[in-house]
Design a protein around this motif. Structure first.
Motif, PDB file in Angstrom:
ATOM      1  N   ILE A   1       0.843  -1.200   0.000  1.00  0.00           N
ATOM      2  CA  ILE A   1       0.000   0.000   0.000  1.00  0.00           C
ATOM      3  C   ILE A   1       0.876   1.248   0.000  1.00  0.00           C
ATOM      4  O   ILE A   1       1.858   1.335   0.745  1.00  0.00           O
ATOM      5  N   VAL A   2       0.507   2.209  -0.835  1.00  0.00           N
ATOM      6  CA  VAL A   2       1.176   3.513  -0.831  1.00  0.00           C
ATOM      7  C   VAL A   2       0.482   4.387   0.209  1.00  0.00           C
ATOM      8  O   VAL A   2      -0.662   4.804   0.018  1.00  0.00           O
ATOM      9  N   ARG A   3       1.164   4.630   1.318  1.00  0.00           N
ATOM     10  CA  ARG A   3       0.560   5.383   2.418  1.00  0.00           C
ATOM     11  C   ARG A   3       0.996   6.842   2.423  1.00  0.00           C
ATOM     12  O   ARG A   3       0.289   7.698   2.941  1.00  0.00           O
ATOM     13  N   GLY A   4       2.152   7.137   1.888  1.00  0.00           N
ATOM     14  CA  GLY A   4       2.625   8.510   1.863  1.00  0.00           C
ATOM     15  C   GLY A   4       3.242   8.948   3.178  1.00  0.00           C
ATOM     16  O   GLY A   4       3.342   8.173   4.128  1.00  0.00           O
ATOM     17  N   THR A   5       3.618  10.220   3.233  1.00  0.00           N
ATOM     18  CA  THR A   5       4.390  10.717   4.365  1.00  0.00           C
ATOM     19  C   THR A   5       3.578  10.846   5.645  1.00  0.00           C
ATOM     20  O   THR A   5       4.119  10.734   6.743  1.00  0.00           O
ATOM     21  N   ASN A   6       2.282  11.101   5.549  1.00  0.00           N
ATOM     22  CA  ASN A   6       1.480  11.207   6.771  1.00  0.00           C
ATOM     23  C   ASN A   6       0.144  10.475   6.664  1.00  0.00           C
ATOM     24  O   ASN A   6      -0.866  10.902   7.211  1.00  0.00           O
ATOM     25  N   GLY A   7       0.168   9.351   5.940  1.00  0.00           N
ATOM     26  CA  GLY A   7      -0.984   8.447   5.933  1.00  0.00           C
ATOM     27  C   GLY A   7      -2.093   8.804   4.982  1.00  0.00           C
ATOM     28  O   GLY A   7      -3.136   8.159   4.985  1.00  0.00           O
ATOM     29  N   ALA A   8      -1.895   9.824   4.136  1.00  0.00           N
ATOM     30  CA  ALA A   8      -2.970  10.275   3.261  1.00  0.00           C
ATOM     31  C   ALA A   8      -2.779   9.845   1.810  1.00  0.00           C
ATOM     32  O   ALA A   8      -3.450  10.366   0.916  1.00  0.00           O
ATOM     33  N   GLY A   9      -1.890   8.872   1.570  1.00  0.00           N
ATOM     34  CA  GLY A   9      -1.718   8.365   0.214  1.00  0.00           C
ATOM     35  C   GLY A   9      -2.986   7.681  -0.281  1.00  0.00           C
ATOM     36  O   GLY A   9      -3.748   7.110   0.496  1.00  0.00           O
ATOM     37  N   GLY A  10      -3.224   7.757  -1.589  1.00  0.00           N
ATOM     38  CA  GLY A  10      -4.357   7.051  -2.182  1.00  0.00           C
ATOM     39  C   GLY A  10      -5.701   7.730  -2.031  1.00  0.00           C
ATOM     40  O   GLY A  10      -6.737   7.109  -2.268  1.00  0.00           O
ATOM     41  N   GLU A  11      -5.718   9.013  -1.655  1.00  0.00           N
ATOM     42  CA  GLU A  11      -7.004   9.715  -1.492  1.00  0.00           C
ATOM     43  C   GLU A  11      -7.544  10.140  -2.861  1.00  0.00           C
ATOM     44  O   GLU A  11      -7.636  11.333  -3.184  1.00  0.00           O
ATOM     45  N   LEU A  12      -7.931   9.156  -3.649  1.00  0.00           N
ATOM     46  CA  LEU A  12      -8.421   9.429  -5.006  1.00  0.00           C
ATOM     47  C   LEU A  12      -9.682  10.297  -4.981  1.00  0.00           C
ATOM     48  O   LEU A  12      -9.916  11.098  -5.898  1.00  0.00           O
ATOM     49  N   GLY A  13     -10.484  10.155  -3.950  1.00  0.00           N
ATOM     50  CA  GLY A  13     -11.729  10.901  -3.866  1.00  0.00           C
ATOM     51  C   GLY A  13     -11.531  12.398  -3.727  1.00  0.00           C
ATOM     52  O   GLY A  13     -12.470  13.169  -3.940  1.00  0.00           O
ATOM     53  N   HIS A  14     -10.316  12.802  -3.397  1.00  0.00           N
ATOM     54  CA  HIS A  14     -10.081  14.231  -3.191  1.00  0.00           C
ATOM     55  C   HIS A  14      -9.153  14.819  -4.257  1.00  0.00           C
ATOM     56  O   HIS A  14      -8.567  15.887  -4.060  1.00  0.00           O
ATOM     57  N   MET A  15      -9.062  14.131  -5.386  1.00  0.00           N
ATOM     58  CA  MET A  15      -8.473  14.737  -6.563  1.00  0.00           C
ATOM     59  C   MET A  15      -9.433  15.829  -7.042  1.00  0.00           C
ATOM     60  O   MET A  15     -10.645  15.604  -7.135  1.00  0.00           O
ATOM     61  N   THR A  16      -8.902  17.020  -7.327  1.00  0.00           N
ATOM     62  CA  THR A  16      -9.759  18.117  -7.785  1.00  0.00           C
ATOM     63  C   THR A  16     -10.103  17.912  -9.247  1.00  0.00           C
ATOM     64  O   THR A  16      -9.225  17.864 -10.106  1.00  0.00           O
ATOM     65  N   MET A  17     -11.396  17.794  -9.529  1.00  0.00           N
ATOM     66  CA  MET A  17     -11.850  17.548 -10.896  1.00  0.00           C
ATOM     67  C   MET A  17     -12.500  18.786 -11.506  1.00  0.00           C
ATOM     68  O   MET A  17     -12.464  18.976 -12.715  1.00  0.00           O
ATOM     69  N   VAL A  18     -13.138  19.608 -10.679  1.00  0.00           N
ATOM     70  CA  VAL A  18     -13.749  20.855 -11.152  1.00  0.00           C
ATOM     71  C   VAL A  18     -12.964  21.994 -10.506  1.00  0.00           C
ATOM     72  O   VAL A  18     -13.097  22.250  -9.304  1.00  0.00           O
ATOM     73  N   VAL A  19     -12.138  22.660 -11.293  1.00  0.00           N
ATOM     74  CA  VAL A  19     -11.195  23.639 -10.744  1.00  0.00           C
ATOM     75  C   VAL A  19     -11.910  24.876 -10.209  1.00  0.00           C
ATOM     76  O   VAL A  19     -11.587  25.380  -9.127  1.00  0.00           O
ATOM     77  N   ASP A  20     -12.880  25.358 -10.941  1.00  0.00           N
ATOM     78  CA  ASP A  20     -13.626  26.545 -10.521  1.00  0.00           C
ATOM     79  C   ASP A  20     -15.121  26.226 -10.458  1.00  0.00           C
ATOM     80  O   ASP A  20     -15.662  25.597 -11.366  1.00  0.00           O
ATOM     81  N   GLY A  21     -15.760  26.660  -9.387  1.00  0.00           N
ATOM     82  CA  GLY A  21     -17.207  26.502  -9.287  1.00  0.00           C
ATOM     83  C   GLY A  21     -17.671  25.111  -8.908  1.00  0.00           C
ATOM     84  O   GLY A  21     -18.847  24.783  -9.071  1.00  0.00           O
ATOM     85  N   GLY A  22     -16.786  24.286  -8.381  1.00  0.00           N
ATOM     86  CA  GLY A  22     -17.168  22.938  -7.985  1.00  0.00           C
ATOM     87  C   GLY A  22     -17.957  22.927  -6.692  1.00  0.00           C
ATOM     88  O   GLY A  22     -17.940  23.879  -5.912  1.00  0.00           O
ATOM     89  N   ALA A  23     -18.650  21.837  -6.460  1.00  0.00           N
ATOM     90  CA  ALA A  23     -19.443  21.693  -5.232  1.00  0.00           C
ATOM     91  C   ALA A  23     -18.526  21.530  -4.025  1.00  0.00           C
ATOM     92  O   ALA A  23     -17.431  20.963  -4.137  1.00  0.00           O
ATOM     93  N   PRO A  24     -18.953  22.023  -2.862  1.00  0.00           N
ATOM     94  CA  PRO A  24     -18.133  21.865  -1.659  1.00  0.00           C
ATOM     95  C   PRO A  24     -18.046  20.401  -1.228  1.00  0.00           C
ATOM     96  O   PRO A  24     -19.016  19.654  -1.325  1.00  0.00           O
ATOM     97  N   CYS A  25     -16.871  20.033  -0.740  1.00  0.00           N
ATOM     98  CA  CYS A  25     -16.617  18.657  -0.274  1.00  0.00           C
ATOM     99  C   CYS A  25     -16.443  18.675   1.239  1.00  0.00           C
ATOM    100  O   CYS A  25     -16.039  19.689   1.822  1.00  0.00           O
ATOM    101  N   ASN A  26     -16.710  17.543   1.879  1.00  0.00           N
ATOM    102  CA  ASN A  26     -16.550  17.442   3.329  1.00  0.00           C
ATOM    103  C   ASN A  26     -15.116  17.665   3.788  1.00  0.00           C
ATOM    104  O   ASN A  26     -14.882  17.959   4.966  1.00  0.00           O
ATOM    105  N   CYS A  27     -14.162  17.540   2.865  1.00  0.00           N
ATOM    106  CA  CYS A  27     -12.761  17.719   3.240  1.00  0.00           C
ATOM    107  C   CYS A  27     -12.397  19.195   3.381  1.00  0.00           C
ATOM    108  O   CYS A  27     -11.319  19.527   3.863  1.00  0.00           O
ATOM    109  N   GLY A  28     -13.289  20.087   2.930  1.00  0.00           N
ATOM    110  CA  GLY A  28     -13.012  21.515   3.000  1.00  0.00           C
ATOM    111  C   GLY A  28     -12.675  22.139   1.666  1.00  0.00           C
ATOM    112  O   GLY A  28     -12.669  23.368   1.532  1.00  0.00           O
ATOM    113  N   LYS A  29     -12.362  21.322   0.666  1.00  0.00           N
ATOM    114  CA  LYS A  29     -12.090  21.820  -0.680  1.00  0.00           C
ATOM    115  C   LYS A  29     -13.394  21.860  -1.484  1.00  0.00           C
ATOM    116  O   LYS A  29     -14.456  21.527  -0.995  1.00  0.00           O
ATOM    117  N   THR A  30     -13.283  22.258  -2.731  1.00  0.00           N
ATOM    118  CA  THR A  30     -14.417  22.198  -3.651  1.00  0.00           C
ATOM    119  C   THR A  30     -14.003  21.449  -4.908  1.00  0.00           C
ATOM    120  O   THR A  30     -12.820  21.402  -5.255  1.00  0.00           O
TER     121      THR A  30
END
Length: 317
Positions: free
Chosen positions: A152-181
């Motif tokens: 498993i690729v875990r990364g430097t602080n355990g957040a490796g593999g967070e595919l769900g939080h790849m930004t797909m809509v750069v501007d005007g995207g819906a808010p996400c529970n992670c705090g980004k849009t």
């Protein structure tokens, strides 16, 4: 005396548990409710008590258990087994490995819940033993796991593999529970599919069987299978972004298998066909040629089997 691994999938509602052989076969599985009262202070004790009670029920002993592998909903510090944050459990910087080892007197390995599901699918599911694998789970949110050369690729602080939080809509995207849009989770999750559908239904009067009924991800895919034009439009939009995200991730990792799990994956072939079309459009040709997209096969057992894989590695079994 047969020895078993313990696989545990810790969720916000239930804790799935299993005794698993070293070859990955489930001997016995069960689940208990997750008691999140008082910031989850009872969870570890509940797990330890349930293990002991189940051993008694099976006329087995603690000596038969080699180790515990547990998946938890949040990023994990690999060396210490500390959960940085699990909002739905009430935990912050929680020393899960230390606490569970003290309560059970067994060695414990801890990882993110999507990661252990990825390991389960690699070991006994749709991954078919593939050493290079991408796993994405489409449920209320979107989780992911990246396996490179069997690890498993875990990364430097355990957040490796967070595919769900790849930004797909750069501007005007819906808010996400992670705090980004604009995260993939806001589009390809069951929640995201419902949001997109409701927006399209409100935007015009296009005829659709989706009007007037309960809007769910399943309803959208069922309507698309029946040829509903609006539902097909939604499925194409969702799988466009999912195919793009998987292509970008695959261009970095060059996987042999891309496994799609979670409740949305029950849509079946229509999901795989649409995602594959978009994936092949966006992936580097050699990457696309090496990757097969498949539906997860283990269902709710993926987490406990992946947890057992962690336990197996820890025990050297």
């Amino acid at each position: 005396m047969q020895q078993w691994l313990v696989g545990i999938d810790l969720g916000g509602t239930t804790i799935k548990m299993a005794f698993v052989t070293t070859s990955g076969d489930i001997v016995h599985k069960w689940e208990i409710p997750t008691n999140i009262s008082n910031r989850g202070e009872h969870i570890v004790a509940d797990i330890a008590r349930s293990l002991d009670e189940t051993l008694v029920k099976l006329n087995a002993t603690k000596e038969q258990l080699l180790a515990i592998g547990i998946g938890a909903p949040g990023p994990v510090q690999e060396e210490t087994g500390t959960l940085y944050e699990a909002i739905n459990l009430g935990w912050t910087n929680y020393p899960l490995k230390q606490q569970l080892e003290a309560a059970t007197m067994l060695p414990v390995a801890v990882d993110n819940d999507a990661n252990i599901a990825a390991l389960g699918e690699m070991w006994k599911g749709a991954g078919g033993g593939a050493r290079h694998l991408l796993f994405v789970t489409l449920g209320t949110g979107v989780g992911g796991g990246v396996i490179s050369n069997g690890t498993i690729v875990r990364g430097t602080n355990g957040a490796g593999g967070e595919l769900g939080h790849m930004t797909m809509v750069v501007d005007g995207g819906a808010p996400c529970n992670c705090g980004k849009t604009g995260c993939l989770e806001t589009i390809a999750s069951a929640t995201g599919i419902v949001r997109i559908t409701n927006e399209k239904l409100a935007a015009d009067e296009q005829p659709s069987v989706l009007r007037g009924g309960e809007v769910t991800a399943k309803a959208v895919f069922d309507a698309a299978k029946a040829g509903d034009p609006l539902a097909l439009q939604i499925v194409d939009e969702v799988t466009h972004y999912l195919g793009l995200a998987l292509a970008n991730a695959a261009n970095v990792t060059n996987p042999e298998k891309i496994v799609i799990g979670g409740g949305v994956s029950k849509a079946g072939d229509i999901l795989v066909e649409h995602v594959t079309t978009h994936f092949r459009r966006f992936a580097f040709p050699r990457v696309a040629a090496g990757a097969e997209i498949a539906l997860a096969t283990l269902g709710n057992d993926a987490g406990v089997i992946g947890g057992a894989w962690l336990a197996k590695a820890l025990a050297g079994a």
